[in-house]
Scaffold this motif. Structure first.
Motif, PDB file in Angstrom:
ATOM      1  N   ASP A 116      -1.562 -34.271   8.319  1.00  0.00           N
ATOM      2  CA  ASP A 116      -1.602 -34.570   6.927  1.00  0.00           C
ATOM      3  C   ASP A 116      -2.215 -35.665   6.728  1.00  0.00           C
ATOM      4  O   ASP A 116      -2.476 -36.190   5.350  1.00  0.00           O
ATOM      5  N   THR A 117      -2.054 -36.788   7.685  1.00  0.00           N
ATOM      6  CA  THR A 117      -2.560 -38.165   7.258  1.00  0.00           C
ATOM      7  C   THR A 117      -3.460 -38.574   8.484  1.00  0.00           C
ATOM      8  O   THR A 117      -3.211 -38.894   9.455  1.00  0.00           O
ATOM      9  N   PRO A 118      -4.906 -38.519   8.040  1.00  0.00           N
ATOM     10  CA  PRO A 118      -5.778 -39.076   9.221  1.00  0.00           C
ATOM     11  C   PRO A 118      -5.600 -40.384   9.803  1.00  0.00           C
ATOM     12  O   PRO A 118      -5.768 -40.399  11.137  1.00  0.00           O
ATOM     13  N   LEU A 142      10.535 -49.271   4.545  1.00  0.00           N
ATOM     14  CA  LEU A 142      10.228 -49.916   6.023  1.00  0.00           C
ATOM     15  C   LEU A 142      11.275 -49.441   6.913  1.00  0.00           C
ATOM     16  O   LEU A 142      12.300 -49.996   6.610  1.00  0.00           O
ATOM     17  N   THR A 143      11.111 -48.857   8.049  1.00  0.00           N
ATOM     18  CA  THR A 143      11.993 -48.843   9.033  1.00  0.00           C
ATOM     19  C   THR A 143      11.690 -49.382  10.096  1.00  0.00           C
ATOM     20  O   THR A 143      10.511 -49.249  10.758  1.00  0.00           O
ATOM     21  N   LEU A 144      12.279 -50.354  10.688  1.00  0.00           N
ATOM     22  CA  LEU A 144      11.927 -51.098  11.927  1.00  0.00           C
ATOM     23  C   LEU A 144      12.746 -50.392  13.229  1.00  0.00           C
ATOM     24  O   LEU A 144      13.957 -50.344  13.039  1.00  0.00           O
ATOM     25  N   TRP A 145      12.044 -50.408  14.290  1.00  0.00           N
ATOM     26  CA  TRP A 145      12.662 -49.858  15.405  1.00  0.00           C
ATOM     27  C   TRP A 145      12.694 -50.918  16.539  1.00  0.00           C
ATOM     28  O   TRP A 145      12.226 -51.993  16.260  1.00  0.00           O
ATOM     29  N   PRO A 146      13.356 -50.676  17.687  1.00  0.00           N
ATOM     30  CA  PRO A 146      13.601 -51.676  18.800  1.00  0.00           C
ATOM     31  C   PRO A 146      12.065 -52.103  19.068  1.00  0.00           C
ATOM     32  O   PRO A 146      12.041 -53.393  19.251  1.00  0.00           O
ATOM     33  N   GLN A 147      11.069 -51.294  18.864  1.00  0.00           N
ATOM     34  CA  GLN A 147       9.681 -51.745  19.312  1.00  0.00           C
ATOM     35  C   GLN A 147       9.017 -52.784  18.526  1.00  0.00           C
ATOM     36  O   GLN A 147       8.061 -53.394  18.705  1.00  0.00           O
ATOM     37  N   ASP A 148       9.681 -52.723  17.059  1.00  0.00           N
ATOM     38  CA  ASP A 148       9.027 -53.667  16.147  1.00  0.00           C
ATOM     39  C   ASP A 148       9.967 -55.120  16.061  1.00  0.00           C
ATOM     40  O   ASP A 148       9.946 -55.882  15.185  1.00  0.00           O
ATOM     41  N   PHE A 149      10.676 -55.387  17.177  1.00  0.00           N
ATOM     42  CA  PHE A 149      11.677 -56.542  16.986  1.00  0.00           C
ATOM     43  C   PHE A 149      10.946 -57.681  17.173  1.00  0.00           C
ATOM     44  O   PHE A 149      11.353 -59.107  16.857  1.00  0.00           O
ATOM     45  N   TYR A 150       9.396 -57.761  17.614  1.00  0.00           N
ATOM     46  CA  TYR A 150       8.556 -58.961  17.518  1.00  0.00           C
ATOM     47  C   TYR A 150       8.669 -59.543  15.986  1.00  0.00           C
ATOM     48  O   TYR A 150       8.538 -60.707  15.866  1.00  0.00           O
ATOM     49  N   PHE A 151       8.949 -58.609  15.089  1.00  0.00           N
ATOM     50  CA  PHE A 151       8.919 -58.848  13.666  1.00  0.00           C
ATOM     51  C   PHE A 151       9.875 -59.984  13.453  1.00  0.00           C
ATOM     52  O   PHE A 151       9.893 -61.182  12.624  1.00  0.00           O
ATOM     53  N   LEU A 152      11.200 -59.923  14.206  1.00  0.00           N
ATOM     54  CA  LEU A 152      12.293 -60.844  13.813  1.00  0.00           C
ATOM     55  C   LEU A 152      12.042 -62.114  14.466  1.00  0.00           C
ATOM     56  O   LEU A 152      12.119 -63.192  13.816  1.00  0.00           O
ATOM     57  N   THR A 153      11.106 -62.186  15.707  1.00  0.00           N
ATOM     58  CA  THR A 153      10.701 -63.257  16.283  1.00  0.00           C
ATOM     59  C   THR A 153       9.805 -63.986  15.444  1.00  0.00           C
ATOM     60  O   THR A 153      10.015 -65.348  14.933  1.00  0.00           O
ATOM     61  N   ALA A 171       8.409 -39.906   6.132  1.00  0.00           N
ATOM     62  CA  ALA A 171       8.248 -38.795   5.881  1.00  0.00           C
ATOM     63  C   ALA A 171       8.018 -37.844   7.041  1.00  0.00           C
ATOM     64  O   ALA A 171       7.741 -38.374   8.350  1.00  0.00           O
ATOM     65  N   GLU A 172       8.206 -36.516   7.277  1.00  0.00           N
ATOM     66  CA  GLU A 172       8.147 -35.557   8.283  1.00  0.00           C
ATOM     67  C   GLU A 172       6.669 -35.231   8.256  1.00  0.00           C
ATOM     68  O   GLU A 172       5.933 -35.351   7.459  1.00  0.00           O
ATOM     69  N   HIS A 173       6.060 -35.323   9.617  1.00  0.00           N
ATOM     70  CA  HIS A 173       4.920 -35.023  10.081  1.00  0.00           C
ATOM     71  C   HIS A 173       4.676 -33.687  10.931  1.00  0.00           C
ATOM     72  O   HIS A 173       5.305 -33.713  12.007  1.00  0.00           O
ATOM     73  N   GLU A 174       3.346 -33.211  10.841  1.00  0.00           N
ATOM     74  CA  GLU A 174       3.067 -32.217  12.003  1.00  0.00           C
ATOM     75  C   GLU A 174       2.074 -32.788  12.969  1.00  0.00           C
ATOM     76  O   GLU A 174       1.072 -33.224  12.303  1.00  0.00           O
ATOM     77  N   PHE A 175       2.208 -32.960  14.197  1.00  0.00           N
ATOM     78  CA  PHE A 175       1.160 -33.699  14.814  1.00  0.00           C
ATOM     79  C   PHE A 175       0.448 -32.556  15.707  1.00  0.00           C
ATOM     80  O   PHE A 175       1.171 -31.767  16.351  1.00  0.00           O
ATOM     81  N   THR A 176      -0.844 -32.851  15.877  1.00  0.00           N
ATOM     82  CA  THR A 176      -1.614 -32.130  16.938  1.00  0.00           C
ATOM     83  C   THR A 176      -1.755 -32.973  18.296  1.00  0.00           C
ATOM     84  O   THR A 176      -2.040 -34.050  17.935  1.00  0.00           O
ATOM     85  N   ILE A 177      -1.692 -32.311  19.463  1.00  0.00           N
ATOM     86  CA  ILE A 177      -1.716 -33.242  20.558  1.00  0.00           C
ATOM     87  C   ILE A 177      -3.058 -32.689  21.328  1.00  0.00           C
ATOM     88  O   ILE A 177      -3.322 -31.477  21.192  1.00  0.00           O
ATOM     89  N   PRO A 221      -1.654 -27.312  20.422  1.00  0.00           N
ATOM     90  CA  PRO A 221      -0.315 -27.558  20.356  1.00  0.00           C
ATOM     91  C   PRO A 221       0.202 -28.547  19.185  1.00  0.00           C
ATOM     92  O   PRO A 221      -0.281 -29.357  19.082  1.00  0.00           O
ATOM     93  N   THR A 222       1.184 -28.042  18.143  1.00  0.00           N
ATOM     94  CA  THR A 222       1.415 -28.872  17.109  1.00  0.00           C
ATOM     95  C   THR A 222       3.135 -29.023  17.359  1.00  0.00           C
ATOM     96  O   THR A 222       3.647 -28.174  17.566  1.00  0.00           O
ATOM     97  N   VAL A 223       3.448 -30.205  16.825  1.00  0.00           N
ATOM     98  CA  VAL A 223       4.930 -30.499  16.814  1.00  0.00           C
ATOM     99  C   VAL A 223       5.470 -31.184  15.640  1.00  0.00           C
ATOM    100  O   VAL A 223       4.712 -31.812  15.071  1.00  0.00           O
ATOM    101  N   TRP A 224       6.422 -30.552  15.060  1.00  0.00           N
ATOM    102  CA  TRP A 224       7.315 -31.252  13.846  1.00  0.00           C
ATOM    103  C   TRP A 224       8.057 -32.123  14.219  1.00  0.00           C
ATOM    104  O   TRP A 224       8.666 -32.145  14.990  1.00  0.00           O
ATOM    105  N   VAL A 225       7.709 -33.534  13.593  1.00  0.00           N
ATOM    106  CA  VAL A 225       8.708 -34.737  13.863  1.00  0.00           C
ATOM    107  C   VAL A 225       9.242 -35.086  12.597  1.00  0.00           C
ATOM    108  O   VAL A 225       8.630 -35.450  11.801  1.00  0.00           O
ATOM    109  N   GLY A 226      10.467 -34.996  12.559  1.00  0.00           N
ATOM    110  CA  GLY A 226      11.167 -35.596  11.119  1.00  0.00           C
ATOM    111  C   GLY A 226      11.024 -37.069  10.917  1.00  0.00           C
ATOM    112  O   GLY A 226      10.708 -37.662  11.834  1.00  0.00           O
ATOM    113  N   PRO A 227      11.488 -37.640   9.520  1.00  0.00           N
ATOM    114  CA  PRO A 227      11.544 -38.920   9.611  1.00  0.00           C
ATOM    115  C   PRO A 227      12.456 -39.737  10.619  1.00  0.00           C
ATOM    116  O   PRO A 227      13.655 -39.302  10.576  1.00  0.00           O
ATOM    117  N   GLY A 228      11.792 -40.725  11.208  1.00  0.00           N
ATOM    118  CA  GLY A 228      12.757 -41.750  11.962  1.00  0.00           C
ATOM    119  C   GLY A 228      13.227 -41.112  13.186  1.00  0.00           C
ATOM    120  O   GLY A 228      14.347 -41.306  13.925  1.00  0.00           O
TER     121      GLY A 228
END
Ligand code: SF4
Ligand code: SF4
Length: 460
Positions: free
Chosen positions: A443-445, A71-82, A385-391, A406-413
């Motif tokens: 790759d992931t619906p 699990l990787t938590l980002w600042p947007q996930d900080f409500y989990f801390l609350t 994991a890395e994913h390729e996204f279609t916009i 248009p597709t964009v590769w975005v690495g993990p995190g």
């Protein structure tokens, strides 16, 4: 300047008398030892675990990412801390209402580390009576060596604790390398020394004073007690009048209770109190006095349980109700919150999208009559994991992206920004309207997200 009067009970201004708790064996002591091993084991081992090529648990503050195994938590996930803090507070209410200061006796870091420092003290200086004798003895070579050996163990253990603590925030293998080569940064050095120093002072010297004078929980715990809360208590109806007696004497015929007044319960108490005086805020519910008194009862041939876990109702001979509406409500709320957190964490969306309009141009009118707006689409991939996204775009009749799929590769995190030209027929909109920009992992619906943005067009 007036000098404070000495307190009759040795109170506020009395110098602290060092407490030498006697070592004890028994079922609750075994439980406490097990709890200490498990908790210390978790604390010292976890930073060394690896997960998919990185440290399994790492609170990476500069990157604003908390890695907890998969699990990787980002600042947007900080409500989990609350959410976690609410669960922690409710757990405290629940366990306190159920069985008093369970946390203090078995799991509080102050208790666990103090216990560990006591083990080291006993290892070097011997039993309670040997320690007291050594304290009174003049400074001989043996005394100096023993005291120095104890300080060496304490300081080494405290520094290792500080190092481990910092290892949760900076990769621990790199930190170890930096310490060996004496090249740690100022913040790393500060926090290793600060946390190590706090451990050394709190567990080595302050000990029960932290519980007595610094811990707020000791002050408000009684507000959570009721007559059905399990507490560690002395049965004075059975024990009094206390007094020494010879073995084999019928103490009841001589008007004595079961307490032989051996003071073992006081000698083992890490806060130095006498449980026979009743429930006191200094009691951390470690149950050492239960083990000590049970051992004495076994020796004199009386039933165990003169000091025991019991409720006030139980002591008064009334019906015990450990399970009652209050504990049921706490337990239900706790179960709902834990289940809700587990569901939300495992089903949270690990991708996000931000759509920012290009501020350089409001809109552009094309020769084919369409209106074009430019956006910067930022894709956030919180997955491991890395994913390729279609916009894609929706929300207006005929709205489209300037080039198809248009597709964009975005690495993990990682966050990846991409400029996107969006066009819509002039007649479909006048003045402006909202559009929706969608991203979809190829790759992931289930991995998709969308965001809204304003589409600007001429007002005529
Ligand atoms: S250990 Fe038991 S018997 Fe001994 S003084 Fe304490 S309560 Fe009395
Ligand atoms: S009174 Fe008993 S339970 Fe309370 S702190 Fe002392 S030994 Fe532990």
């Amino acid at each position: 300047m007036s000098v404070p009067e000495p307190q009759p009970d040795g109170g506020l201004y009395a110098a602290r008398q060092k407490i030498y708790p006697r070592e004890i064996e028994g079922r609750f002591q075994r439980l406490r030892t097990l709890a200490a091993w498990v908790l210390l084991g978790i604390f010292y081992v976890i930073p060394w675990l690896r997960w998919e090529g990185r440290q399994a648990v790492l609170f990476d503050l500069p990157a604003r990412q908390f890695h907890i195994f998969g699990l990787t938590l980002w600042p947007q996930d900080f409500y989990f801390l609350t959410w976690l803090l609410i669960i922690a507070a409710l757990s405290l209410f629940f366990f306190t209402a159920l069985a008093g200061r369970l946390f203090c006796g078995y799991a509080c870091p102050q208790t666990v580390w103090t216990e560990t420092f006591l083990w080291m003290e006993r290892f070097v200086e011997g039993s309670r009576s040997q320690q007291m004798k050594l304290a009174r003895a003049p400074w001989t070579t043996e005394k100096v060596l023993r005291k120095a050996a104890k300080q060496f163990l304490w300081i080494t253990f405290a520094l290792w604790t500080g190092f481990t603590f910092v290892g949760y925030f900076t990769p621990i293998t790199q930190l170890a390398g930096k310490i060996v080569s004496l090249s740690t940064g100022p913040w790393e050095t500060f926090w290793v020394l600060f946390y190590g120093g706090a451990t050394y002072v709190n567990a080595g010297f302050m000990r029960e004073q932290v519980c007595k004078y610094m811990c707020p929980y000791a002050r408000f715990q009684s507000a959570m007690f009721d007559k059905d809360t399990l507490i560690i208590t002395y049965d004075d109806g059975r024990g009094e009048p206390r007094g020494a007696r010879k073995k084999g004497v019928d103490h009841k015929a001589r008007g004595l209770g079961d307490c032989v007044d051996c003071t073992m319960c006081v000698q083992v108490c890490p806060t130095g109190i006498d449980i026979r005086k009743g429930l006191q805020y200094e009691c951390i519910a470690c149950a050492a006095c239960i083990d000590a008194c049970d051992e004495v009862m076994d020796k004199v041939g009386y039933p165990r349980g003169l000091i025991r876990y019991d409720t006030q109702h139980g002591l008064e001979g009334a019906r015990k109700r450990v399970v009652r509406p209050r504990t049921m409500i706490y337990a239900t709320l706790l179960a709902l919150l834990v289940a809700g957190l587990a569901y939300t964490v495992t089903h949270r969306n690990v991708v996000g999208v931000d759509i920012l309009r290009d501020r350089n141009a409001l809109y552009r009118e094309r020769p084919d009559g369409k209106i074009e707006n430019v956006y910067n689409v930022k894709i956030l991939n919180k997955d491991s994991a890395e994913h390729e996204f279609t916009i894609s775009v929706s929300g207006l009749p005929g709205v489209e992206i300037a080039y198809s799929g248009p597709t964009v590769w975005v690495g993990p995190g990682q966050v990846q920004g991409v400029p996107v030209r969006i066009r819509a027929p002039r007649e479909a909109i006048a003045g402006g309207a909202d559009i929706q920009v969608n991203i979809q992992a190829d790759d992931t619906p289930g991995l998709r997200a969308s965001g809204r943005a304003r589409f600007i067009a001429p007002t005529d």
